[in-house]
Structure formats: structure tokens, C-alpha cells
Design a protein around this motif. Structure first.
Motif, short mmCIF file in Angstrom:
data_model
loop_
_atom_site.label_atom_id
_atom_site.label_comp_id
_atom_site.label_asym_id
_atom_site.label_seq_id
_atom_site.Cartn_x
_atom_site.Cartn_y
_atom_site.Cartn_z
N UNK A 1 123.89 37.00 -5.61
CA UNK A 1 122.68 36.90 -4.78
C UNK A 1 121.77 38.08 -5.12
N UNK A 2 120.48 37.82 -5.20
CA UNK A 2 119.50 38.90 -5.40
C UNK A 2 118.69 39.08 -4.13
N UNK A 3 118.40 40.31 -3.78
CA UNK A 3 117.52 40.58 -2.63
C UNK A 3 116.39 41.49 -3.10
N UNK A 4 115.16 41.04 -2.91
CA UNK A 4 114.00 41.85 -3.29
C UNK A 4 113.52 42.60 -2.06
N UNK A 5 113.38 43.90 -2.20
CA UNK A 5 112.92 44.72 -1.07
C UNK A 5 111.43 45.02 -1.26
N UNK A 6 110.61 44.31 -0.53
CA UNK A 6 109.16 44.55 -0.58
C UNK A 6 108.43 43.66 -1.57
N UNK A 7 107.11 43.69 -1.43
CA UNK A 7 106.25 42.77 -2.18
C UNK A 7 106.25 42.99 -3.68
N UNK A 8 106.26 44.22 -4.11
CA UNK A 8 106.16 44.46 -5.55
C UNK A 8 107.39 43.91 -6.25
N UNK A 9 108.54 44.15 -5.67
CA UNK A 9 109.78 43.64 -6.26
C UNK A 9 109.77 42.11 -6.26
#
Ligand code: URA
Length: 304
Positions: A227-235
Motif C-alpha cells: 500500500x502507498x500513502x501520499x502525505x500532502x498534495x505535492x506527493x
């Protein structure tokens, strides 16, 4: 005659607005340069490019409103274009090609780390104290990707070890995850889109992101999480190649694909913890997103 009190007050003001790094030995009066003609990107230097001025005042750049227009793939032509990242010894095309070659040649996380340490195509490296590669358990089933190191991360050489990191650890603990856990089901592995701190925590530019992108893409391939989790908009916007803001992307599951992965990975975007520190009211929706992450993790088949 130098007015010491005024000079100290001016310096304090610069630090307060986040301009806490010297970029060149000699100061440049950019108001004069600008009045004669617009500086080229290379002349403008990393902290003076349009995307970087003025530097963010906040300790976490992602504490800016989440819909604030950020760079990333939304402006795809800039990523593939010929503009050099300001201050980079390489042109943009060369920087990307060099990053891609170095990243693709890596087959282990250790190789990739070494390749990053040797890479000179991103000018942020010149002002950063550390190359921040990763933290946590590389065998974890969940990999988190933030934006870029802040001041504490730059000092300690690890991602998310400042105030935003402390909140992140609490958020993870609330759903039974811990970056230092040994069991892959309970652990997380953490990295960032950019391994170098943008001076004064300003937002990274398109060209800086583009120059480093092959490394984080390869990082995901080698770590091979479930699973991938992006933290914030840029990511989120960078790795999903989306133009929508984080308030639209958060809480939704996407498929993340990459040539070196055997299958697309389920990927979830969350509001950045630095944003949550400044907007505690947004924690309610993040809690829902964390529960969704927990559900997804529980539903995964056991690893062979
Ligand atoms: N913010 C990020 O996006 N990454 C870090 O490592 C620290 C703060």
C-alpha cells in the motif's frame, strides 16, 4: 556606519519568514536585476526563482492551505522541458536522464541511496545539510511518501522527525502502526518526493521535483510495499499525475502503477500532518482516511 540593531532586526525578520539559508557568498539586489531585465532561471538561483519567492514562513511548507496551487505533474511540460533546475550544473533534460539512469541501475535500497548521494542534478543538494533517504522498516507493507525534509529532518537526516513527524507517529499509532515495528503488518516505511530540504522550507519547484522524481519512483519499486500513502498534495499530485488539489484527492483510493512493479499498488492520499497541525479541524476527515487505510491493510492477503 552600520546600524547594528537594525541589522539584527533585519536578520531576525529574514529568519522569521523562513529565509534562513545563505545561497551565495555575495548578496544580489534582485530588485535592480529585475528592473533591468528578468533574470534567467540559472541567474535567479534556487531561492529566487518565481516559485520560490517569498519563502514560506511556516516550519512545514505543507501547512499552506491544501488547495494552494502546487507544482508537480499538473504542469507536465515543465517537467520534461529543457529548463535547467535553477543553480543546477545540468540542464533539465540532462538532470532527468541522469537521475533516471542512476535510479534504474539500482536494484537494492542501498544502491539507490548511494546513487542519490552521488547525484548532482538537483540544486537543493547544495544548500541542504543532509540527504534524507528514508526511515522505518523497509519490509513494511505500507510505504508513506511526504514532500521534502524540513529543518529537523535536514539536521537529523531522517524524514518526519520534526513536529509534523510527531503528529504523523500519533496518527499511525491510532491505527496500530509504528515506523519502528519489526512485523511488516504493523510497520511503515517513510520517504519523501525530495531528499533535500528546500531553503527556508519553501515549496519545491517543478524542475526540482522533476529532477528527483526517478529516485522516488524507483524507491517504490524496490521497496515494493503493498500500500502507498501520499502525505500532502505535492506527493499525491506528483506520483498520481493528477491536477486536482489534495482536498479532492484525499480519502480516495487510486491504483499506482510503475514499470518495475509486478502489479498496481492501492494508493491513498492524506492531508499533510503539517497542515493538520495548523488546521486541527481537518483531523476529523483524516481520522476517516486512517480508518480506511486500516481496513485496506486488514483486507490484504497474507504475504507469501
Ligand atoms: N514534511 C515532509 O513532507 N517530509 C518530511 O520529512 C518532513 C516534513
Amino acid at each position: 556606519m552600520i546600524d547594528t540593531a537594525k541589522a539584527v532586526a533585519d536578520l531576525a525578520w529574514l529568519v522569521e519568514i523562513g529565509a534562513d539559508e545563505a545561497i551565495n557568498d555575495q548578496p544580489t539586489d534582485w530588485t535592480q536585476v529585475a528592473s533591468r531585465r528578468a533574470p534567467t532561471a540559472r541567474e535567479a538561483g534556487p531561492a529566487r526563482s518565481p516559485a520560490s519567492a517569498p519563502p514560506a514562513a511556516a516550519p512545514g511548507r505543507s501547512a499552506t492551505p491544501p488547495e494552494k496551487k502546487s507544482p508537480a505533474l499538473a504542469t507536465a511540460p515543465a517537467l520534461g522541458g529543457a529548463d535547467a533546475p535553477p543553480g543546477s550544473p545540468l540542464g533539465m533534460t540532462e538532470a532527468r536522464a541522469s537521475a533516471r539512469g542512476a535510479a534504474m541501475a539500482a536494484t537494492t535500497l542501498e544502491d539507490l541511496h548511494k546513487a542519490l548521494l552521488a547525484f548532482d542534478g538537483c540544486p537543493l543538494k547544495q544548500t541542504a545539510s543532509s540527504t534524507v533517504f528514508a526511515d522505518g522498516n523497509p519490509k513494511a507493507r505500507v510505504m508513506l511518501i511526504g514532500e521534502a525534509p524540513g529543518e529537523q529532518e535536514d539536521r537529523q537526516g531522517k524524514p518526519f522527525v520534526g513536529p509534523a513527524g510527531a503528529l504523523l507517529d500519533k496518527m499511525l499509532a491510532a491505527i496500530g502502526l509504528d515506523r519502528h515495528a519489526e512485523e511488516p503488518d504493523k510497520a511503515v516505511y517513510i520517504s519523501n518526493i525530495l531528499p533535500w530540504r528546500p531553503p527556508g522550507n519553501r515549496n519545491p519547484t517543478d524542475s526540482e521535483i522533476a529532477a528527483c522524481l526517478p529516485f522516488i519512483q524507483r524507491h517504490v519499486e524496490i521497496a515494493d510495499p503493498d500500500i502507498l500513502v501520499f502525505l500532502g498534495g505535492i506527493s499525491a499530485k506528483t506520483l498520481l499525475a493528477k491536477t486536482e488539489g489534495i482536498t479532492r484527492l484525499r480519502g480516495r483510493w487510486f491504483d499506482y502503477g510503475s514499470p518495475g512493479l509486478t502489479r498496481p499498488l492501492p494508493a491513498l492520499a492524506l492531508l499533510h500532518p503539517a497542515y493538520l497541525l495548523r488546521n486541527p479541524g481537518a483531523k476529523r476527515e483524516t481520522w476517516r482516511d486512517l480508518l480506511s487505510l486500516r481496513e485496506k491493510l486488514r483486507g490484504l492477503p497474507p504475504r507469501p
